[in-house]
Write an enzyme that holds these catalytic residues in place. Structure first.
Site, PDB file in Angstrom:
ATOM      1  N   ARG A 105       0.887  -1.259  -0.075  1.00  0.00           N
ATOM      2  CA  ARG A 105      -0.076   0.117  -0.063  1.00  0.00           C
ATOM      3  C   ARG A 105       0.907   1.111  -0.004  1.00  0.00           C
ATOM      4  O   ARG A 105       1.698   1.444   1.000  1.00  0.00           O
ATOM      5  CB  ARG A 105      -1.021   0.005   1.331  1.00  0.00           C
ATOM      6  CG  ARG A 105      -1.575   1.157   1.207  1.00  0.00           C
ATOM      7  CD  ARG A 105      -2.598   1.219   2.507  1.00  0.00           C
ATOM      8  NE  ARG A 105      -3.886   0.609   1.974  1.00  0.00           N
ATOM      9  CZ  ARG A 105      -5.232   0.634   2.483  1.00  0.00           C
ATOM     10  NH1 ARG A 105      -5.282   1.607   3.642  1.00  0.00           N
ATOM     11  NH2 ARG A 105      -6.167   0.125   1.992  1.00  0.00           N
ATOM     12  N   HIS A 132      -7.339   0.383  -6.461  1.00  0.00           N
ATOM     13  CA  HIS A 132      -7.659  -0.125  -5.269  1.00  0.00           C
ATOM     14  C   HIS A 132      -8.385  -1.622  -5.573  1.00  0.00           C
ATOM     15  O   HIS A 132      -9.582  -1.741  -5.147  1.00  0.00           O
ATOM     16  CB  HIS A 132      -8.380   0.600  -4.101  1.00  0.00           C
ATOM     17  CG  HIS A 132      -8.144   0.072  -2.572  1.00  0.00           C
ATOM     18  ND1 HIS A 132      -7.685  -1.070  -2.435  1.00  0.00           N
ATOM     19  CD2 HIS A 132      -9.051   0.361  -1.624  1.00  0.00           C
ATOM     20  CE1 HIS A 132      -7.890  -1.246  -1.074  1.00  0.00           C
ATOM     21  NE2 HIS A 132      -8.675  -0.475  -0.624  1.00  0.00           N
ATOM     22  N   GLN A 135     -10.321  -3.989  -3.060  1.00  0.00           N
ATOM     23  CA  GLN A 135     -11.440  -3.578  -2.668  1.00  0.00           C
ATOM     24  C   GLN A 135     -12.582  -3.987  -3.523  1.00  0.00           C
ATOM     25  O   GLN A 135     -13.628  -4.470  -3.340  1.00  0.00           O
ATOM     26  CB  GLN A 135     -11.610  -2.110  -2.366  1.00  0.00           C
ATOM     27  CG  GLN A 135     -12.888  -1.491  -1.898  1.00  0.00           C
ATOM     28  CD  GLN A 135     -13.064  -2.130  -0.456  1.00  0.00           C
ATOM     29  OE1 GLN A 135     -12.225  -1.941   0.634  1.00  0.00           O
ATOM     30  NE2 GLN A 135     -14.399  -2.632  -0.091  1.00  0.00           N
ATOM     31  N   ASP A 220     -16.989   7.149  -1.552  1.00  0.00           N
ATOM     32  CA  ASP A 220     -15.827   6.918  -0.890  1.00  0.00           C
ATOM     33  C   ASP A 220     -15.562   8.447  -0.208  1.00  0.00           C
ATOM     34  O   ASP A 220     -16.209   9.470  -0.719  1.00  0.00           O
ATOM     35  CB  ASP A 220     -14.815   6.500  -1.860  1.00  0.00           C
ATOM     36  CG  ASP A 220     -13.462   6.275  -1.356  1.00  0.00           C
ATOM     37  OD1 ASP A 220     -13.508   6.213   0.170  1.00  0.00           O
ATOM     38  OD2 ASP A 220     -12.647   6.204  -2.048  1.00  0.00           O
ATOM     39  N   CYS A 260     -16.253   1.851   0.856  1.00  0.00           N
ATOM     40  CA  CYS A 260     -15.192   0.694   1.083  1.00  0.00           C
ATOM     41  C   CYS A 260     -14.976   1.046   2.450  1.00  0.00           C
ATOM     42  O   CYS A 260     -13.976   0.333   3.026  1.00  0.00           O
ATOM     43  CB  CYS A 260     -13.992   1.087  -0.086  1.00  0.00           C
ATOM     44  SG  CYS A 260     -13.406   2.881   0.169  1.00  0.00           S
ATOM     45  N   ARG A 288     -13.392  -8.378   2.442  1.00  0.00           N
ATOM     46  CA  ARG A 288     -12.098  -8.217   2.281  1.00  0.00           C
ATOM     47  C   ARG A 288     -11.439  -9.489   2.670  1.00  0.00           C
ATOM     48  O   ARG A 288     -10.358  -9.746   2.016  1.00  0.00           O
ATOM     49  CB  ARG A 288     -11.570  -6.834   2.911  1.00  0.00           C
ATOM     50  CG  ARG A 288     -12.140  -5.750   2.534  1.00  0.00           C
ATOM     51  CD  ARG A 288     -11.772  -5.356   1.023  1.00  0.00           C
ATOM     52  NE  ARG A 288     -10.175  -5.221   0.980  1.00  0.00           N
ATOM     53  CZ  ARG A 288      -9.317  -4.093   1.417  1.00  0.00           C
ATOM     54  NH1 ARG A 288     -10.023  -3.180   1.832  1.00  0.00           N
ATOM     55  NH2 ARG A 288      -8.350  -4.324   1.033  1.00  0.00           N
TER      56      ARG A 288
HETATM   57  N1  NVA Z   1      -9.835   6.831  -1.652  1.00  0.00           N
HETATM   58  C1  NVA Z   1      -9.628   6.255  -0.162  1.00  0.00           C
HETATM   59  C2  NVA Z   1      -9.626   4.859   0.001  1.00  0.00           C
HETATM   60  C3  NVA Z   1      -9.198   4.346   1.400  1.00  0.00           C
HETATM   61  C4  NVA Z   1      -9.532   2.948   1.593  1.00  0.00           C
HETATM   62  C5  NVA Z   1      -8.139   6.607   0.056  1.00  0.00           C
HETATM   63  O1  NVA Z   1      -7.018   6.464  -0.914  1.00  0.00           O
HETATM   64  O2  NVA Z   1      -7.642   7.171   1.123  1.00  0.00           O
HETATM   65  N1   CP Z   2     -11.189  -0.108   2.521  1.00  0.00           N
HETATM   66  C1   CP Z   2      -9.767  -0.088   3.230  1.00  0.00           C
HETATM   67  O1   CP Z   2      -8.892  -0.329   2.270  1.00  0.00           O
HETATM   68  O2   CP Z   2      -9.858   0.292   4.340  1.00  0.00           O
HETATM   69  P1   CP Z   2      -8.376   0.440   5.265  1.00  0.00           P
HETATM   70  O3   CP Z   2      -7.790   1.646   4.590  1.00  0.00           O
HETATM   71  O4   CP Z   2      -8.683   0.791   6.410  1.00  0.00           O
HETATM   72  O5   CP Z   2      -7.543  -0.571   4.930  1.00  0.00           O
END
Ligand code: NVA
Ligand code: CP
Length: 304
Positions: A105, A132, A135, A220, A260, A288
């Site tokens: 990540r 992502h 997800q 989101d 998500c 997940r």
């Molecule tokens: N769009 C959000 C998703 C978090 C799971 C981010 O990148 O922070």
């Molecule tokens: N939806 C998701 O990826 O959550 P986290 O940021 O908590 O991993």
């Protein structure tokens, strides 16, 4: 290394392979709930590199790997040489010589691409600024469990043209659905990605028009990780883009909504929808775990 399978976007697997993962996820969820022993990968190790925060992704990958009989190792750039400037390429060579799977990540999508190009084991994108895909496996599993095939359905994305939105564009192609995107002008997803999917994806700045008659409405946060300084400015621009009961009344009857998580109640989604007893959002979050166990199984078997 060149024949190693990776999962950096949904386009790395064929539609048939994605369907297989969803079906395995549903089956593995049942096995897990029945208390079956799922330790089919004893001794396998997953390296987890997190340059951004996480709850669901970390817990689901770490618990999932333990349930498969393996071990997951949390690696933060702060505590590894990655944070002190060791090249991604060198880190990939070394880390992949010691583990069986790597999950990353991070910020730039090029980082996971560069890591994968130098990794001897499968690399999973666990969120970048652009995509992502994990997800989406959970979201598609949730849809299939609730409603069956999503092929031919109409999906509406409401909010920022961000990493989740761009993954929905790839999902529209791979799972064969139509996608309308309601975002404020200036917050559209990548123009090239849109252009290459223009047969099934379109932008509609008015959220009610975009949601009209759709089967699934997805949203989101308005400011993603790394955009915290834009939160206030975005909150004003995005205010008309809340997913709430009124917006859902323009969707098809029985339409589902997903998020998500983490969610900002009262911003991108109403308190009422978040706290509704019949929401599938919590199932979506739990999925997940199951979807990524199926993904790890697929990648470990492919890399034998
Ligand atoms: N769009 C959000 C998703 C978090 C799971 C981010 O990148 O922070
Ligand atoms: N939806 C998701 O990826 O959550 P986290 O940021 O908590 O991993």
């Amino acid at each position: 290394m060149s024949d190693t399978r990776h999962f950096l976007t949904l386009l790395d697997f064929s539609p048939a392979e994605l369907q297989h993962i969803i079906q395995r996820a549903i089956a593995m969820k049942q096995e897990h709930r029945s208390g079956d022993d799922q330790r089919t990968f004893p001794g396998k190790v997953l390296g987890m590199i997190f340059a951004k925060s996480s709850t669901r992704t970390r817990v689901s990958f770490e618990a999932g790997m333990a349930q498969l009989g393996g071990h997951a190792m949390f690696l933060s750039p702060q505590d590894t040489q990655l944070g002190r400037g060791e090249p991604v390429e060198d880190s990939a060579r070394v880390i992949s010589s010691m583990v069986d799977l790597v999950m990353i990540r991070t910020f730039g999508h090029d980082i996971v691409e560069r890591f994968a190009a130098h990794s001897s084991v499968p690399v999973i994108n666990a969120l970048t600024d652009d995509y992502h895909p994990c997800q989406l496996l959970a979201d598609m599993q949730t849809w299939v469990e609730q409603r069956g095939s999503i092929a031919g359905k109409r999906v509406c994305w409401v909010g920022d043209g961000n990493n989740m939105c761009q993954s929905y564009i790839n999902a529209a192609r791979q799972f064969d659905f139509e996608l309308s995107i309601a975002c404020p002008p200036g917050f559209e997803p990548d123009a090239q990605l849109l252009a290459s999917n223009s047969d099934r994806v379109h932008i509609e700045h008015d959220p009610a028009a975009a949601a009209a008659g759709t089967d699934l409405v997805v949203t989101d946060v308005w400011a993603s990780m790394g955009q915290e300084s834009e939160q206030r400015e975005r909150a004003a621009l995005f205010a008309p883009y809340q997913v709430n009961a009124e917006l859902m009344s323009s969707a098809a009857s029985g339409a589902l909504y997903m998020h998500c998580l983490p969610a900002h109640r009262g911003e991108e989604i109403s308190v009422e929808l978040m706290d509704a007893t019949d929401t599938v959002i919590w199932e979506e979050a739990e999925n997940r775990l199951h979807a990524q166990k199926a993904l790890m199984e697929t990648l470990l078997l492919a890399n034998r």
